[in-house]
Structure formats: structure tokens, C-alpha cells
Write a protein that holds these residues in place. Structure first.
Motif, PDB file in Angstrom:
ATOM      1  N   SER A  28       9.871 -14.632 -27.296  1.00  0.00           N
ATOM      2  CA  SER A  28      10.033 -15.877 -28.043  1.00  0.00           C
ATOM      3  C   SER A  28      10.763 -16.904 -27.200  1.00  0.00           C
ATOM      4  N   GLY A  29      10.399 -18.185 -27.428  1.00  0.00           N
ATOM      5  CA  GLY A  29      11.040 -19.266 -26.687  1.00  0.00           C
ATOM      6  C   GLY A  29      10.577 -19.344 -25.256  1.00  0.00           C
ATOM      7  N   PHE A  47      -1.007  -4.748 -25.004  1.00  0.00           N
ATOM      8  CA  PHE A  47      -2.234  -5.479 -24.674  1.00  0.00           C
ATOM      9  C   PHE A  47      -2.940  -5.974 -25.932  1.00  0.00           C
ATOM     10  N   SER A  48      -2.934  -5.182 -27.017  1.00  0.00           N
ATOM     11  CA  SER A  48      -3.618  -5.586 -28.257  1.00  0.00           C
ATOM     12  C   SER A  48      -2.940  -6.799 -28.874  1.00  0.00           C
ATOM     13  N   GLN A  49      -1.614  -6.874 -28.778  1.00  0.00           N
ATOM     14  CA  GLN A  49      -0.881  -8.014 -29.319  1.00  0.00           C
ATOM     15  C   GLN A  49      -0.898  -9.216 -28.389  1.00  0.00           C
ATOM     16  N   GLU A  50      -1.612  -9.090 -27.281  1.00  0.00           N
ATOM     17  CA  GLU A  50      -1.743 -10.169 -26.285  1.00  0.00           C
ATOM     18  C   GLU A  50      -0.385 -10.625 -25.774  1.00  0.00           C
ATOM     19  N   ARG A  51       0.560  -9.691 -25.656  1.00  0.00           N
ATOM     20  CA  ARG A  51       1.890 -10.012 -25.135  1.00  0.00           C
ATOM     21  C   ARG A  51       1.958  -9.876 -23.615  1.00  0.00           C
ATOM     22  N   VAL A  52       0.952  -9.233 -23.025  1.00  0.00           N
ATOM     23  CA  VAL A  52       0.975  -9.010 -21.577  1.00  0.00           C
ATOM     24  C   VAL A  52       0.502 -10.278 -20.889  1.00  0.00           C
TER      25      VAL A  52
END
Length: 625
Positions: free
Chosen positions: A66-67, A44-49
């Protein structure tokens, strides 16, 4: 009430701590496979969700790769509430910024805390329940004066009418009309006590039913309670006796406490001689458990306390060994003798037990009653039951007279043993033995007529001669007793006269003849030489509960005279048998030869031996005699 000691408190706390430790350990074991929340927070901190779904304890994350590719991760959360508590601010910020596109509804987050705490709450509840039961058990033991659970020994194990099946009334009791009339006053008092108390009458506190086994004493007691419609508490005398000292007296107190609470009530003590034996004699001394139980029973029945509305019924067949204090007025005011039923009583008893049994048209309960002199009510019930079993064994729809006759023989002597291998010599000996009994009976007017003769083994007997009384006899004369001795010796004399030898088959006959002769001399005063004096008492036997003293109350000289008189009576009967059988030698031979060929002879056939020996069935034997 005794205070709980610090040692008890320490024990209780240790039990609770052990239970809580076990619960926490189990919860940690369940959480060992839980995911690392720091890793989920990093996503969540890396805003990947991009999107996530939380369904119960299953968390599904859709992550940006990626991609413009996405991947999916699934976690099983041990505590969904903890996940929401840690990340709800970050989730709200990302939703506002648009980095988190959305999520599905999260169900049951408010209840998850209770869900996780439920095992702990259950264990705490079980611990509290365990401590409460332990505390109550200890308090009960303290109040009862014994170890935990020991107070239960002091409770009387009573039974009620509801425990014993259907309600019993006087209609179910037959052959005891006078006894029912005596007990009717008890019933009337329990129904309407004002009728008696207004006249100053006091109802008997206790009624003792005395009589031989099987005469219906217990059934009568149940009928009294059923007629009065009051509470009925039943207990056996042996239920008071226990290994632990003081338990019997405690049970007596508990029994009367129960009766007082349910008054008006009837307390029935069956076989009271188990606890009511005479005190102060025998091996027990004055302080044994049984005597303390009896002392408590005496106090409860007529002590300083009041037992109004409680009536005690008791039954015994050993009245002679009961303590005199138990039999006095004020405790057992009445003693009712329940004896053997007469012919009318036996017929009434048979009718009661035959109500639910299909009887054939040839069945005559009057004839059965006439043939069963000396039978108790229990014997008659067993007779009908055996007849029903015999009929069912042969797939009959009704009980016939032949079934009743066979059942009567089975009750008296046991079942037939047709499979027993008997040598020809033994059959011949048995035939002449039984023929000797039958011929002597026929020649003696005072004896009951012969009903059947058989050489088929039954029980221990190799054969038997059955006589059926024409009427009930309350007393026997000296002539009848002397002739009864002659009947007993008829088999032995027949062996001697015909075979020239004797056997052990007459042992029971000799024993019975000797008993009758000795009773004539020592009990009935029928000896001219010794006079009208009783030289013995049937209650002189030595047993625990009586003084351990010599039973015989006469000198050695008198004992020798008694033996001489007994021998003289038996020898006179023996000589009379010899006269009868020598004079009726032909009838003796005909009867024995018929038995060897047919094994069984009925009354009509036996009568032809004397009335018409030239009849068809005896013609072959006349040529051999």
C-alpha cells in the motif's frame, strides 16, 4: 552354469528397494525446508508481484504494498522446474496485461529435472554394479568348487624376474664355472631349440640344484632365465602347502598352466624338499595334503600331458629325503651339485660383491679369499657388507684390510664384547687356555698356522685362537684328524699343566674332539680294531617323512667297542698334548703373559716366541719364567 535361485532374486530385490527407499528419504529431508508453492501462487493470483528474479534455486519476488511501497521476499526452491511448470501460464498472462513488469532470465530450467534425478540415477547405478559384482563372485566360487573367495587359494603365488629387481646373468655368478657350463645347454635350447631337435635330442625336463645353504643355487636359477631371456616363474615349496585340502594340487596345476601360456618359460621351485619328501612313510600315511601335492607335481612334470617349452629348476639342500619318483630321469634328468667355492672361486665372488664398494689400496681380495676357507657365497657377501658397515661407523671413505679382518672375525665368532666385566682369574685362565691351543698348533705340522690369538670375549667364547689355511683341503688323513683332536684338547691340557685345575671353558673343545673321534671310527673306517666298516649313516635321523625305526644298525657289543675306540683316540691325543706343552712350557708362559698384557697377539709376534724369545717385547717375561 548354475541358475540363480528364487531366494537369490528376492535378496537382490530387497537390496535394491532398500537403496531406493534411502534415496527418497534423503530427498524428502532436503525438501522439508522448501517453500509452500500455494503461497507463491497466491501472490501471482492477486497480481501483487511486480518483478521477480530466478537465479538457479533462489527466487526473489518484488511485491506491491500500500502507498506505492514495495517489499522483497526470497525463497529457496527445491525444484525450480516445478515452479515454472505451475506458473508459466499465469506469468505469460500478467506479462501481456502489464501487471508483471518483467523478470530476469531463468537459467538451467531444462536441466533441473536431471539434476533432481541425479541422486536416484547414481544409486540405481551403484545397485546394478553391486549386483553384478555379487553375481560374478558367486559364479567364480561355483566354478572353483568352494565358498565365495575360496577359489583364490588355488592360484599359485608366483614371482617373476620383474618382481625381483634387475636382470641377473651368468656374469653375476662367480665361483661356479662348471655349474654354469652344465646349465648353458638349457640356455642354448631355450634360445634355439631347432639346433637340438633336428638331431633328435631331448632337452632335460628338470634340473635339480643340490648343495649347502648359501652356495648360490637360487642365484644360478635366476641367471639361467636372465641369459635365456624367457619368462621366469619362481615359487617356494612351502607356498604349495595350505590348510585346506586340495589347495596344493590346485596350485601346482595353476603354476604349470601359467608356464604353458608363457612358454618358453622356466619354473623355479625353491626348497622343493618342503613338498617333495618321500611318500608312504612317517606319520602322514598315504593321503595327506603334502603327498597329494607331490602326486600332482609328478604328473605335471612327466604325465600324459605335454610341457614342451617349460623347464623346471629346483633347489634343495636335503636331497636325501626327496621321493625317488621325483629324482628319476624324465622329471629331474640332471642333478647339479653346487658346493663350497675354492680359493679361486671365493676370490671371484669377492670381486663381484666388491664392484660397488670403495676398497683401500691395502686390500688384497686374494688374501681374504685364502683366509675364508669354508665360506659360502652368502658368507662372503655378508663379510663385505659387515666391513662396509664398520668403515662407515668410523667415517672412513674406503674399506681397509683391517675392516675386512674385523668383519671376518665378527662373521665367525660374533662382535667383540670389550665391555664385559672379566675377573683377573678368568683372564688368566683364558690366556693359558688359548696359549695352549696356539703352542700345540705350532708343534703339529699338519695344522694350519696360527693367525691371531685373543682373549677378548666374542659371542659365547671368552677368547679364540684363529688359524688360517694355506690351501683348500678336500680330504683329511688320519694323522690330520688325530692332530686336530690334539689341538682341540690343547686348552684343557694347558689349564691342567699350569694351573693344576680344569674349567668348563673347554666344553665345546671336548665336544668337537669327541665328534671327530667318533666319525673316525663309525664313518671313515679309521679304527684298526673295528676295521673298515661304516657303523652309522648320516641320514639315519628320525623325522617325519622317514620310517619311524631304530636309527642304530649295530649291536650293543659293537656300540661298546666304538665307545672304547673313541676314548682311546681322545686319550692318545691328550697324552700328546701333555708332551708338547711340558716340552714347550717356556713358550706357553711367554704367550700367556703377553696376552694378559696386550689381549691380542698376531702371527708375527707369536712366531718370535719360538724364533727370538729375547726380543724387546718378551724381555720382561723371560725374567719371570
Amino acid at each position: 552354469m548354475r541358475r540363480i535361485s528364487p531366494r537369490d532374486v528376492t535378496l537382490y530385490l530387497m537390496v535394491i528397494l532398500m537403496m531406493l527407499f534411502a534415496v527418497s528419504t534423503l530427498q524428502r529431508m532436503d525438501q522439508e525446508d522448501a517453500p509452500d508453492y500455494s503461497q507463491i501462487r497466491t501472490y501471482f493470483s492477486q497480481e501483487r508481484v511486480k518483478y521477480f528474479t530466478l537465479e538457479d534455486e533462489t527466487l526473489t519476488l518484488t511485491l506491491r504494498e500500500s502507498g506505492n511501497q514495495t517489499s522483497t521476499l526470497t525463497y529457496q526452491l527445491a525444484d525450480p522446474y516445478l515452479f515454472y511448470f505451475d506458473l508459466h501460464e499465469l506469468i505469460d498472462q500478467q506479462l501481456a496485461a502489464g501487471t508483471l513488469e518483467g523478470y530476469d532470465y531463468i537459467p538451467g530450467l531444462e536441466s533441473s529435472w536431471w539434476y533432481n534425478m541425479l541422486p536416484t540415477l547414481v544409486m540405481i547405478g551403484l545397485a546394478v554394479l553391486f549386483l553384478f559384482l555379487l553375481y560374478r563372485q558367486r559364479m567364480s566360487a561355483m566354478n572353483g568348487g568352494g565358498a565365495p573367495g575360496a577359489s583364490r587359494f588355488g592360484h599359485a603365488r608366483t614371482k617373476t624376474l620383474s618382481d625381483q629387481g634387475k636382470k641377473v646373468t651368468f656374469d653375476d655368478v662367480a665361483g661356479a664355472e662348471e655349474e654354469k657350463a652344465e646349465l648353458q645347454e638349457i640356455v642354448d635350447f631355450l634360445r634355439d631349440p631347432q639346433k637340438f631337435t633336428s638331431l633328435g635330442a631331448r632337452i632335460p625336463k628338470g634340473v635339480l640344484l643340490v648343495g649347502p645353504p648359501g652356495t648360490g643355487k637360487t642365484l644360478i636359477a635366476k641367471a639361467v632365465a636372465g641369459e635365456a631371456g624367457v619368462h621366469f616363474l619362481s615359487i617356494s615349496g612351502s607356498d604349495f602347502v595350505e590348510l585346506y585340502v586340495g589347495v596344493g594340487a590346485s596350485r601346482v596345476r595353476d603354476l604349470f598352466d601359467q608356464a604353458k601360456k608363457e612358454a618358453p618359460a622356466i619354473v623355479f621351485i625353491d626348497e622343493i624338499d618342503a613338498v617333495g619328501r618321500q611318500r608312504g612313510t612317517g606319520l602322514g600315511g598315504g593321503h595327506d595334503e603334502r603327498e597329494q601335492t607331490l602326486n600332482q607335481l609328478l604328473v605335471e612334470m612327466d604325465g600324459f600331458g605335454s610341457n614342451e617349452g617349460v623347464i623346471v629348476l629346483a633347489a634343495t639342500n636335503r636331497q636325501d629325503i626327496l621321493d625317488p619318483a621325483l629324482l628319476r630321469p624324465g622329471r629331474f634328468d640332471r642333478q647339479i651339485y653346487v658346493g663350497l667355492p675354492d680359493i679361486k672361486g671365493r676370490e671371484d665372488i669377492l670381486k663381484v660383491h666388491a664392484k660397488k664398494k670403495p676398497l683401500a689400496e691395502d686390500v688384497s681380495l686374494h688374501d681374504v679369499a685364502r683366509a675364508t676357507a669354508g665360506f659360502t657365497g652368502a658368507d662372503l657377501e655378508n663379510l663385505l657388507n659387515e666391513a662396509a658397515l664398520l668403515a662407515a661407523r668410523e667415517d672412513k671413505r674406503f674399506i681397509t684390510m683391517s675392516d675386512l679382518h674385523e668383519a671376518m672375525l665378527k662373521v665367525i665368532a660374533g662382535p667383540e664384547k670389550k665391555s664385559r666385566v672379566v675377573t683377573e682369574q678368568s683372564r688368566k685362565l683364558t690366556a693359558y687356555h688359548e696359549a695352549g691351543h696356539a703352542v700345540v698348533i705350532h708343534e703339529l705340522d699338519s695344522q694350519d698356522p696360527v693367525h691371531q690369538i685373543t682373549i677378548v670375549p666374542r659371542g659365547p667364547a671368552g677368547g679364540m685362537t684363529i688359524s688360517l689355511p694355506s690351501e683348500d683341503k678336500a680330504y683329511l688323513s688320519r694323522k690330520e684328524l688325530e692332530e686336530r683332536i690334539a689341538v682341540c684338547l690343547g686348552g684343557r691340557v694347558a689349564e691342567q699343566v699350569v694351573l693344576g685345575d680344569i674349567s668348563t671353558g673347554a666344553s665345546s673343545d671336548i665336544q668337537k674332539a669327541s665328534q671327530i673321534a667318533r666319525s673316525m671310527v663309525t664313518k671313515y673306517g679309521m679304527s684298526e680294531k673295528l676295521g673298515t666298516i661304516a657303523y652309522g649313516n648320516e641320514n639315519d635321523e628320525v623325522f617325519i617323512g622317514r620310517t619311524m625305526a631304530q636309527a642304530r644298525a649295530y649291536s650293543e657289543e659293537v656300540a661298546g667297542q666304538i665307545d672304547q675306540e673313541v676314548k682311546a683316540i681322545v686319550e692318545r691325543a691328550y697324552r700328546r698334548c701333555e708332551e708338547i706343552l711340558n716340552g714347550r712350557r717356556k713358550e706357553l708362559e711367554l704367550t700367556a703373559r703377553y696376552l694378559l698384557d696386550h689381549e691380542t697377539m698376531d702371527a708375527e709376534t707369536f712366531a718370535k716366541v719360538f724364533d727370538d724369545p729375547g726380543a724387546g717385547e718378551f724381555a720382561p717375561y723371560l725374567e719371570q719364567v
